[in-house]
Design a protein around this motif. Structure first.
Motif, PDB file in Angstrom:
ATOM      1  N   LEU A  90       0.833  -1.208   0.000  1.00 31.40           N
ATOM      2  CA  LEU A  90       0.000   0.000   0.000  1.00 31.40           C
ATOM      3  C   LEU A  90       0.866   1.256   0.000  1.00 31.40           C
ATOM      4  O   LEU A  90       0.545   2.248  -0.655  1.00 31.40           O
ATOM      5  CB  LEU A  90      -0.929  -0.002   1.212  1.00 31.40           C
ATOM      6  CG  LEU A  90      -1.914   1.169   1.305  1.00 31.40           C
ATOM      7  CD1 LEU A  90      -2.891   1.145   0.128  1.00 31.40           C
ATOM      8  CD2 LEU A  90      -2.672   1.134   2.630  1.00 31.40           C
ATOM      9  N   GLY A  91       1.992   1.202   0.720  1.00 30.29           N
ATOM     10  CA  GLY A  91       2.921   2.327   0.712  1.00 30.29           C
ATOM     11  C   GLY A  91       3.488   2.572  -0.676  1.00 30.29           C
ATOM     12  O   GLY A  91       3.654   3.728  -1.096  1.00 30.29           O
ATOM     13  N   ASP A  92       3.805   1.505  -1.398  1.00 28.24           N
ATOM     14  CA  ASP A  92       4.257   1.660  -2.785  1.00 28.24           C
ATOM     15  C   ASP A  92       3.192   2.358  -3.632  1.00 28.24           C
ATOM     16  O   ASP A  92       3.497   3.073  -4.585  1.00 28.24           O
ATOM     17  CB  ASP A  92       4.554   0.287  -3.401  1.00 28.24           C
ATOM     18  CG  ASP A  92       5.846  -0.311  -2.881  1.00 28.24           C
ATOM     19  OD1 ASP A  92       6.659   0.433  -2.319  1.00 28.24           O
ATOM     20  OD2 ASP A  92       6.028  -1.535  -3.029  1.00 28.24           O
ATOM     21  N   ARG A  93       1.945   2.145  -3.266  1.00 25.10           N
ATOM     22  CA  ARG A  93       0.834   2.641  -4.075  1.00 25.10           C
ATOM     23  C   ARG A  93       0.452   4.084  -3.738  1.00 25.10           C
ATOM     24  O   ARG A  93       0.323   4.929  -4.633  1.00 25.10           O
ATOM     25  CB  ARG A  93      -0.375   1.722  -3.848  1.00 25.10           C
ATOM     26  CG  ARG A  93      -1.558   2.030  -4.729  1.00 25.10           C
ATOM     27  CD  ARG A  93      -1.313   1.551  -6.130  1.00 25.10           C
ATOM     28  NE  ARG A  93      -2.393   1.935  -7.031  1.00 25.10           N
ATOM     29  CZ  ARG A  93      -2.413   1.654  -8.310  1.00 25.10           C
ATOM     30  NH1 ARG A  93      -1.420   0.982  -8.839  1.00 25.10           N
ATOM     31  NH2 ARG A  93      -3.421   2.032  -9.066  1.00 25.10           N
ATOM     32  N   VAL A  94       0.247   4.360  -2.443  1.00 25.29           N
ATOM     33  CA  VAL A  94      -0.299   5.675  -2.060  1.00 25.29           C
ATOM     34  C   VAL A  94       0.753   6.599  -1.473  1.00 25.29           C
ATOM     35  O   VAL A  94       0.475   7.776  -1.235  1.00 25.29           O
ATOM     36  CB  VAL A  94      -1.460   5.512  -1.049  1.00 25.29           C
ATOM     37  CG1 VAL A  94      -2.534   4.609  -1.601  1.00 25.29           C
ATOM     38  CG2 VAL A  94      -0.962   4.983   0.298  1.00 25.29           C
ATOM     39  N   GLY A  95       1.952   6.095  -1.202  1.00 30.90           N
ATOM     40  CA  GLY A  95       3.001   6.932  -0.637  1.00 30.90           C
ATOM     41  C   GLY A  95       3.523   6.354   0.663  1.00 30.90           C
ATOM     42  O   GLY A  95       2.759   6.112   1.603  1.00 30.90           O
ATOM     43  N   ARG A  96       4.821   6.108   0.695  1.00 34.58           N
ATOM     44  CA  ARG A  96       5.402   5.463   1.873  1.00 34.58           C
ATOM     45  C   ARG A  96       5.405   6.382   3.087  1.00 34.58           C
ATOM     46  O   ARG A  96       5.160   5.953   4.224  1.00 34.58           O
ATOM     47  CB  ARG A  96       6.822   4.996   1.548  1.00 34.58           C
ATOM     48  CG  ARG A  96       6.834   3.861   0.525  1.00 34.58           C
ATOM     49  CD  ARG A  96       7.979   3.955  -0.444  1.00 34.58           C
ATOM     50  NE  ARG A  96       7.853   2.957  -1.505  1.00 34.58           N
ATOM     51  CZ  ARG A  96       8.568   2.995  -2.618  1.00 34.58           C
ATOM     52  NH1 ARG A  96       9.417   3.980  -2.840  1.00 34.58           N
ATOM     53  NH2 ARG A  96       8.402   2.067  -3.538  1.00 34.58           N
ATOM     54  N   ARG A  97       5.696   7.664   2.878  1.00 35.23           N
ATOM     55  CA  ARG A  97       5.673   8.595   4.004  1.00 35.23           C
ATOM     56  C   ARG A  97       4.265   8.699   4.574  1.00 35.23           C
ATOM     57  O   ARG A  97       4.083   8.757   5.790  1.00 35.23           O
ATOM     58  CB  ARG A  97       6.162   9.978   3.578  1.00 35.23           C
ATOM     59  CG  ARG A  97       6.271  10.957   4.760  1.00 35.23           C
ATOM     60  CD  ARG A  97       6.582  12.365   4.325  1.00 35.23           C
ATOM     61  NE  ARG A  97       5.486  12.967   3.586  1.00 35.23           N
ATOM     62  CZ  ARG A  97       5.415  14.260   3.296  1.00 35.23           C
ATOM     63  NH1 ARG A  97       6.392  15.077   3.658  1.00 35.23           N
ATOM     64  NH2 ARG A  97       4.392  14.743   2.624  1.00 35.23           N
ATOM     65  N   ARG A  98       3.271   8.720   3.710  1.00 35.34           N
ATOM     66  CA  ARG A  98       1.891   8.828   4.177  1.00 35.34           C
ATOM     67  C   ARG A  98       1.526   7.649   5.073  1.00 35.34           C
ATOM     68  O   ARG A  98       0.936   7.825   6.151  1.00 35.34           O
ATOM     69  CB  ARG A  98       0.953   8.889   2.972  1.00 35.34           C
ATOM     70  CG  ARG A  98      -0.518   9.025   3.319  1.00 35.34           C
ATOM     71  CD  ARG A  98      -1.351   9.182   2.057  1.00 35.34           C
ATOM     72  NE  ARG A  98      -0.948  10.368   1.312  1.00 35.34           N
ATOM     73  CZ  ARG A  98      -1.396  10.670   0.105  1.00 35.34           C
ATOM     74  NH1 ARG A  98      -2.245   9.858  -0.503  1.00 35.34           N
ATOM     75  NH2 ARG A  98      -0.999  11.765  -0.501  1.00 35.34           N
ATOM     76  N   VAL A  99       1.881   6.443   4.640  1.00 36.22           N
ATOM     77  CA  VAL A  99       1.590   5.255   5.449  1.00 36.22           C
ATOM     78  C   VAL A  99       2.379   5.293   6.759  1.00 36.22           C
ATOM     79  O   VAL A  99       1.858   4.948   7.827  1.00 36.22           O
ATOM     80  CB  VAL A  99       1.914   3.974   4.649  1.00 36.22           C
ATOM     81  CG1 VAL A  99       1.844   2.737   5.537  1.00 36.22           C
ATOM     82  CG2 VAL A  99       0.949   3.826   3.474  1.00 36.22           C
ATOM     83  N   LEU A 100       3.628   5.729   6.694  1.00 36.16           N
ATOM     84  CA  LEU A 100       4.455   5.803   7.896  1.00 36.16           C
ATOM     85  C   LEU A 100       3.870   6.782   8.910  1.00 36.16           C
ATOM     86  O   LEU A 100       3.787   6.478  10.113  1.00 36.16           O
ATOM     87  CB  LEU A 100       5.876   6.226   7.519  1.00 36.16           C
ATOM     88  CG  LEU A 100       6.886   6.346   8.667  1.00 36.16           C
ATOM     89  CD1 LEU A 100       7.088   5.006   9.343  1.00 36.16           C
ATOM     90  CD2 LEU A 100       8.219   6.882   8.144  1.00 36.16           C
ATOM     91  N   LEU A 101       3.437   7.964   8.448  1.00 33.57           N
ATOM     92  CA  LEU A 101       2.884   8.953   9.369  1.00 33.57           C
ATOM     93  C   LEU A 101       1.559   8.478   9.959  1.00 33.57           C
ATOM     94  O   LEU A 101       1.275   8.716  11.139  1.00 33.57           O
ATOM     95  CB  LEU A 101       2.694  10.289   8.648  1.00 33.57           C
ATOM     96  CG  LEU A 101       3.987  10.993   8.198  1.00 33.57           C
ATOM     97  CD1 LEU A 101       3.657  12.297   7.480  1.00 33.57           C
ATOM     98  CD2 LEU A 101       4.916  11.254   9.370  1.00 33.57           C
ATOM     99  N   LEU A 102       0.744   7.804   9.158  1.00 34.66           N
ATOM    100  CA  LEU A 102      -0.480   7.208   9.700  1.00 34.66           C
ATOM    101  C   LEU A 102      -0.148   6.155  10.751  1.00 34.66           C
ATOM    102  O   LEU A 102      -0.836   6.038  11.772  1.00 34.66           O
ATOM    103  CB  LEU A 102      -1.313   6.594   8.569  1.00 34.66           C
ATOM    104  CG  LEU A 102      -2.014   7.576   7.629  1.00 34.66           C
ATOM    105  CD1 LEU A 102      -2.650   6.834   6.459  1.00 34.66           C
ATOM    106  CD2 LEU A 102      -3.073   8.368   8.382  1.00 34.66           C
ATOM    107  N   GLY A 103       0.925   5.400  10.497  1.00 31.68           N
ATOM    108  CA  GLY A 103       1.375   4.425  11.483  1.00 31.68           C
ATOM    109  C   GLY A 103       1.809   5.080  12.785  1.00 31.68           C
ATOM    110  O   GLY A 103       1.513   4.578  13.881  1.00 31.68           O
ATOM    111  N   TYR A 104       2.521   6.198  12.675  1.00 35.44           N
ATOM    112  CA  TYR A 104       2.896   6.957  13.870  1.00 35.44           C
ATOM    113  C   TYR A 104       1.664   7.317  14.697  1.00 35.44           C
ATOM    114  O   TYR A 104       1.617   7.118  15.919  1.00 35.44           O
ATOM    115  CB  TYR A 104       3.598   8.261  13.480  1.00 35.44           C
ATOM    116  CG  TYR A 104       5.029   8.145  13.035  1.00 35.44           C
ATOM    117  CD1 TYR A 104       5.762   6.975  13.216  1.00 35.44           C
ATOM    118  CD2 TYR A 104       5.669   9.218  12.421  1.00 35.44           C
ATOM    119  CE1 TYR A 104       7.071   6.882  12.800  1.00 35.44           C
ATOM    120  CE2 TYR A 104       6.981   9.148  12.002  1.00 35.44           C
ATOM    121  CZ  TYR A 104       7.678   7.974  12.188  1.00 35.44           C
ATOM    122  OH  TYR A 104       8.978   7.891  11.777  1.00 35.44           O
TER     123      TYR A 104
END
Length: 568
Positions: A90-104
């Motif tokens: 999903l990070g490859d698809r929508v943006g790795r930073r976006r997924v990481l920050l949501l994870g935070y």
């Protein structure tokens, strides 16, 4: 245009223009990015082990049942392992930073919920949400690292630091948990995450680059659900076997079989799709598939052994949990050292020799620990743990680096998720396999002790801790005989387990001989398209830029040192 460059200020592809840094190619900033990623990893690694020493306090306060307590401990790694592929792709698809920050954000909110959980059920939900947050964070850190460090030599150093931080987190967890529980209350082991997350969210949003992979075609939602459910069921079954449940038990066998079927269907689905969720062609590259196998073997051989060693230190040698944690610190320090010098070693030795030597060193250390008996031998333990930590980290670092180098930046999230999933599966299978070996070697020694009833011997065969409780209940000569026999049987089982573990490690050393002999200088297939590639994917001569001219768009392009230096 993404490929546009100016003299003295060339930009790495996939890194947004607002993230430039203070030097050419943003050189100053990428190390700050590494620092942010390492803090992220440290939190996830600590949280995986910090609860272990708080279990007695949780039990006393919330009074969970046996099944609830098992879920409190296991639901975090179970959920995390099952969702790695979903969130990595999903990070490859929508943006790795976006997924990481949501994870935070999710990790911080779940930590607050866990800290003040009023019941076992709420704590289980909170731990599951922590697992979701961890699954969002872990593959994102590796895939962003892959993007920010296009030069392989620098990336190897970054992965070495990253893996050293992971080793620190695993060791610090129990020590930090013990300190917090002794001085505050059990919820503080979760509450400590909050200030770090409050800082990490704005800093990550400001500093971390956004990047994505190939967005062609729809994201395979059904495939993602199949992978998550299949992995959940398989990991659940493996954990049940590791906790002593029989493989043919219905509650163990049914979900395991269902999970295997789902994963087989998932693989078939990915092979048929034009735009698969996971690029299975990666496994056709020996360096990738062998690296993944080496990660599984290393964890399979050692994680179960680590649990058995902790029992040995506490139940046979009589050390406290804090003393046990301190005895294991040399292993952590050696692993940190290996991670920090791993980049230079990899350039000198190459992946093949480095992984094979790492496995051989670890096997040697494991065999040296067979000198442990019923009396304390600190020098043997420290020496064995130092060599074991250095060898293990050498193996894992080299395998991760080789695996990640084989993936393009477009599939970095999926590749990182595969690596982390293999780590989790290897750990789970290792606990189940080596735990079974230990039990098989231990039980005969306590099943027929003179003067001890057969029923008492059967109860004592469950574990050394159970044998101590039975011996206390029996008392007198029979109780003392059972205690002595159980200690002897446990040490014998430990020696057998060490031998099996060493054999698995030597298999890993043989498998490593298929890795590349030398560490090639490598950049991304997208490392600097402005130098020789236009926005349409063609080079200056109009030819397709597909990595080594192989026609494979995912093949990692390889350049010599002069070319890499020129692009920098």
């Amino acid at each position: 245009m993404s490929g546009t460059t100016t003299a003295g200020n060339r930009r790495t592809a996939g890194v947004p223009r607002q993230w430039r840094g203070t030097g050419a190619n943003g050189g100053a900033n990428r190390w700050i990015v590494l620092l942010v990623l390492c803090v992220s990893l440290l939190l996830v690694a600590v949280d995986a082990t910090v609860l272990h020493v708080a279990v007695p306090a949780v039990t006393e306060d919330l009074r969970p049942g046996a099944i609830e307590l098992l879920w409190i401990v296991d639901v975090y790694p179970l959920v995390c392992a099952s969702l790695l592929i979903l969130f990595g792709t999903l990070g490859d698809r929508v943006g790795r930073r976006r997924v990481l920050l949501l994870g935070y954000g999710l990790f911080g909110a779940a930590s607050a919920l866990a800290a003040f959980a009023p019941s076992p059920q709420i704590l289980i939900v909170a731990r599951a949400l922590l697992g979701v947050g961890g699954a969002m964070i872990m593959p994102a850190t590796l895939s962003i690292l892959r993007q920010v460090f296009p030069d392989r030599r620098e990336r190897a150093l970054a992965i070495g630091i990253w893996s050293a931080v992971a080793a620190v987190g695993a060791a610090v967890g129990p020590l930090l948990g013990g300190f917090l529980v002794e001085n505050f209350w059990w919820g503080s082991v979760f509450l400590v995450n909050l200030p770090l997350m409050v800082v990490a969210l704005p800093v990550g949003r400001w500093l971390l680059p956004e990047s994505t992979g190939d967005r062609n075609g729809p994201w395979d939602v059904l495939g993602a659900v199949m992978a998550a459910c299949g992995l959940f069921c398989v990991v659940f079954g493996v954990k049940r076997v590791g906790s002593g449940a029989g493989l043919l038990n219905v509650v163990t066998a049914a979900p395991t079989l269902f999970g295997v079927v789902l994963l087989v269907l998932f693989i078939r689905r990915q092979r048929r799709r034009t735009h698969p969720l996971v690029d299975l062609k990666l496994f056709s590259r020996p360096a990738f598939s062998i690296s993944v196998g080496c990660i599984v073997l290393a964890l399979l051989a050692l994680v179960g052994l680590e649990l058995i060693a902790a029992q040995y230190l506490q139940l046979v040698l009589g050390l406290t949990p804090l003393e046990t944690g301190l005895r294991l610190l040399p292993l952590t320090f050696a692993a940190m050292a290996a991670g920090l010098v791993g980049s230079r070693m990899l350039q000198w030795l190459g992946p093949r020799v480095m992984v094979a030597v790492g496995f051989a060193l670890t096997a040697l250390a494991v065999l040296s620990l067979t000198a442990m008996g019923q009396s304390d031998r600190p020098a043997v333990l420290v020496g064995g743990f130092v060599v074991l930590g250095f060898g293990l980290e050498t193996t894992l670092f080299s395998a991760y680096e080789s695996m990640l180098n084989e993936a393009s930046t477009g599939s970095a999230g999926g590749a990182a998720a595969i690596g982390e999933t293999s780590y989790q599966l290897g750990a789970g299978i290792g606990i189940a396999l080596l735990g079974s070996v230990m039990n098989a070697a231990y039980k005969p020694g306590v099943s027929s002790v003179p003067g001890v009833p057969a029923s008492a011997g059967a109860d004592a065969g469950q574990s050394l801790g159970a044998a101590y409780k039975v011996s206390d209940r029996l008392g007198g000569h029979a109780g003392e005989a059972l205690r002595s026999a159980a200690r002897t049987a446990f040490v014998h089982g430990l020696h057998v387990t060490l031998a099996v573990s060493a054999g698995l490690l030597l298999l890993g050393a043989l498998a490593a001989l298929r890795l590349p002999k030398v560490m090639e200088c490598a950049g991304d297939d997208e490392s600097d398209p402005g130098a020789a590639q236009g926005q349409d994917g063609q080079d200056a001569d109009g030819q397709e830029a597909d990595g080594q001219g192989t026609g494979d768009p995912d093949a990692p392009a390889r350049y010599d040192r002069t070319a890499v230096a020129a692009e920098s």
